[in-house]
Design a protein around this motif. Structure first.
Motif, short mmCIF file in Angstrom:
data_model
loop_
_atom_site.label_atom_id
_atom_site.label_comp_id
_atom_site.label_asym_id
_atom_site.label_seq_id
_atom_site.Cartn_x
_atom_site.Cartn_y
_atom_site.Cartn_z
N LYS A 70 44.98 -10.81 -16.54
CA LYS A 70 43.84 -9.98 -16.94
C LYS A 70 44.25 -8.51 -16.87
CE LYS A 70 38.90 -9.53 -16.68
NZ LYS A 70 37.62 -10.13 -16.19
N VAL A 71 43.93 -7.78 -17.93
CA VAL A 71 44.37 -6.40 -18.07
C VAL A 71 43.17 -5.45 -17.94
CG1 VAL A 71 45.51 -4.73 -19.56
CG2 VAL A 71 46.26 -7.12 -19.56
N TYR A 72 43.27 -4.55 -16.96
CA TYR A 72 42.24 -3.54 -16.75
C TYR A 72 42.80 -2.16 -17.09
CZ TYR A 72 39.59 -6.94 -13.93
OH TYR A 72 38.89 -8.04 -13.49
N ALA A 73 42.05 -1.43 -17.89
CA ALA A 73 42.39 -0.02 -18.15
C ALA A 73 41.53 0.85 -17.25
CB ALA A 73 42.12 0.32 -19.61
N THR A 74 42.07 1.98 -16.82
CA THR A 74 41.29 2.93 -16.02
C THR A 74 40.92 4.12 -16.90
OG1 THR A 74 43.34 3.99 -15.26
CG2 THR A 74 42.41 2.26 -13.86
N ALA A 75 39.66 4.51 -16.84
CA ALA A 75 39.21 5.63 -17.68
C ALA A 75 37.87 6.12 -17.19
CB ALA A 75 39.11 5.20 -19.14
N MET A 76 37.63 7.43 -17.37
CA MET A 76 36.32 8.01 -17.09
C MET A 76 35.46 7.79 -18.33
SD MET A 76 36.72 8.91 -14.02
CE MET A 76 35.15 9.76 -13.75
N LYS A 127 31.46 3.18 -20.53
CA LYS A 127 31.47 1.72 -20.52
C LYS A 127 32.27 1.13 -19.37
CE LYS A 127 35.34 1.28 -23.79
NZ LYS A 127 35.75 0.75 -25.12
N ALA A 128 32.87 1.99 -18.54
CA ALA A 128 33.71 1.52 -17.45
C ALA A 128 32.88 0.93 -16.31
CB ALA A 128 34.58 2.65 -16.94
N LYS A 129 33.40 -0.12 -15.70
CA LYS A 129 32.78 -0.69 -14.52
C LYS A 129 33.30 0.03 -13.28
CE LYS A 129 32.30 -5.27 -16.60
NZ LYS A 129 32.70 -6.71 -16.53
N ILE A 170 43.98 1.79 -26.89
CA ILE A 170 44.48 1.00 -25.76
C ILE A 170 43.31 0.40 -24.99
CG2 ILE A 170 45.68 1.11 -23.53
CD1 ILE A 170 47.61 1.16 -25.85
N LEU A 171 42.27 1.21 -24.75
CA LEU A 171 41.09 0.71 -24.04
C LEU A 171 40.49 -0.50 -24.75
CD1 LEU A 171 39.24 4.05 -23.12
CD2 LEU A 171 40.94 2.80 -21.78
N ASP A 172 40.51 -0.47 -26.07
CA ASP A 172 39.85 -1.51 -26.87
C ASP A 172 40.51 -2.88 -26.75
OD1 ASP A 172 37.97 0.30 -27.73
OD2 ASP A 172 38.96 0.72 -29.65
N ILE A 173 41.79 -2.92 -26.45
CA ILE A 173 42.48 -4.21 -26.40
C ILE A 173 42.65 -4.74 -24.98
CG2 ILE A 173 43.69 -3.83 -28.58
CD1 ILE A 173 46.20 -3.18 -26.96
N ASP A 212 39.04 -5.23 -19.68
CA ASP A 212 37.94 -4.47 -19.10
C ASP A 212 38.40 -3.06 -18.81
OD1 ASP A 212 35.22 -4.67 -18.50
OD2 ASP A 212 35.54 -6.45 -17.26
N VAL A 213 37.44 -2.16 -18.63
CA VAL A 213 37.71 -0.77 -18.27
C VAL A 213 37.03 -0.49 -16.94
CG1 VAL A 213 37.50 1.65 -18.95
CG2 VAL A 213 37.79 -0.12 -20.70
N ILE A 214 37.76 0.15 -16.03
CA ILE A 214 37.23 0.44 -14.70
C ILE A 214 37.44 1.91 -14.37
CG2 ILE A 214 37.60 -1.90 -13.85
CD1 ILE A 214 40.15 -0.90 -12.47
#
Length: 259
Positions: A186-192, A195-197, A224-227, A230-232
């Motif tokens: 499972k791949v998580y992206a980090t971003a402000m 939609k981020a959890k 990158i976020l789109d693929i 999840d985003v956290i």
């Protein structure tokens, strides 16, 4: 042991160039490390040393003789010349020239991975790699437009531990993300991002996981976020808009690796 007394010696010039020039490091497939602790860690990790350069005034001069007796090519420099080579304001009088090691990066069951995109500050990248080693990650992926892995600051910041972990430098992060997901990671992206959890509201530690971090100034691209799965993000005080990337990595990896 060989004593060199000329600042125009080929080895002296080559050492300076290795410190400053990525292309030269790539061409020669070598890199430079400074200080006893870093050099000793690299040797213990079986990174092949080609030359050990020692100042004749170094407190490790006797130790250099022991390396010489074990077959290491030891070169002695007058302190005045050594100081023109060293990149450190205060040096202990040791510089090592090492062969770049082969780095075997493989996906494993229940693996934990870190993916880094366009990290530019060598101090940040060094701290991140050292943190990844500290949390026993299974591998680190770095985009090829990040700072050079063999930058002397990175070698120094990791205290030579940068080769205790599999590291892969890649040209295409999209391919890496797709490969992770294809293998059940499972791949998580980090971003402000809106939609981020929030990091404290999800569980990261119950599956094979890869965490992505982006450039210090711009973060990860939307493509990158789109693929990613999840985003956290890390909940922080609204008085600041972001954390230093190395600090953020430490927080997320603690959450990832806690029992």
């Amino acid at each position: 042991m060989l004593k060199i007394t000329s600042k125009d010696n080929k080895l002296v010039k080559a050492t300076k160039k290795l410190l400053d020039d990525k292309k030269y490091r790539d061409l020669t497939n070598t890199f430079v490390a400074e200080s006893y602790r870093v050099i000793n860690t690299l040797i213990q990790n079986k990174i092949i040393i080609r030359n050990l350069i020692v100042s004749e005034e170094s407190r490790y001069f006797k130790l250099a003789k022991e390396y010489d007796e074990k077959g290491t090519n030891v070169v002695i420099l007058p302190n005045s010349i050594f100081n023109t080579v060293s990149s450190l304001a205060t040096s202990d009088g040791l510089i090592g020239i090492f062969n770049k090691p082969k780095n075997n990066f493989n996906l494993v069951d229940n693996g934990r991975y870190l993916v880094l995109d366009k990290i530019q500050n060598p101090g940040n990248l060094g701290s991140i790699i050292r943190t990844a080693v500290g949390f026993s990650l299974n591998g680190v992926v770095i985009s090829n437009d990040s700072v050079d892995l063999y930058n002397p600051t990175i070698i120094r910041t990791t205290m030579g531990s940068c080769f205790c972990i599999p590291i892969k430098v890649v040209t295409n992060l999209t391919d890496v993300i797709n490969q992770f997901r294809k293998n059940g990671i499972k791949v998580y992206a980090t971003a402000m991002s809106a939609k981020a959890k929030k990091l404290n509201e999800i569980s990261l530690s119950d599956q094979s996981t890869a965490i992505l971090f982006g450039n210090e100034g711009n973060g990860l691209k939307e493509s990158i976020l789109d693929i990613c799965d999840d985003v956290i993000n890390i909940p922080i005080n609204s008085k600041i808009d972001s954390l230093n990337v190395a600090v953020a990595v430490g927080i997320v990896l603690y959450q990832l690796c806690k029992p």
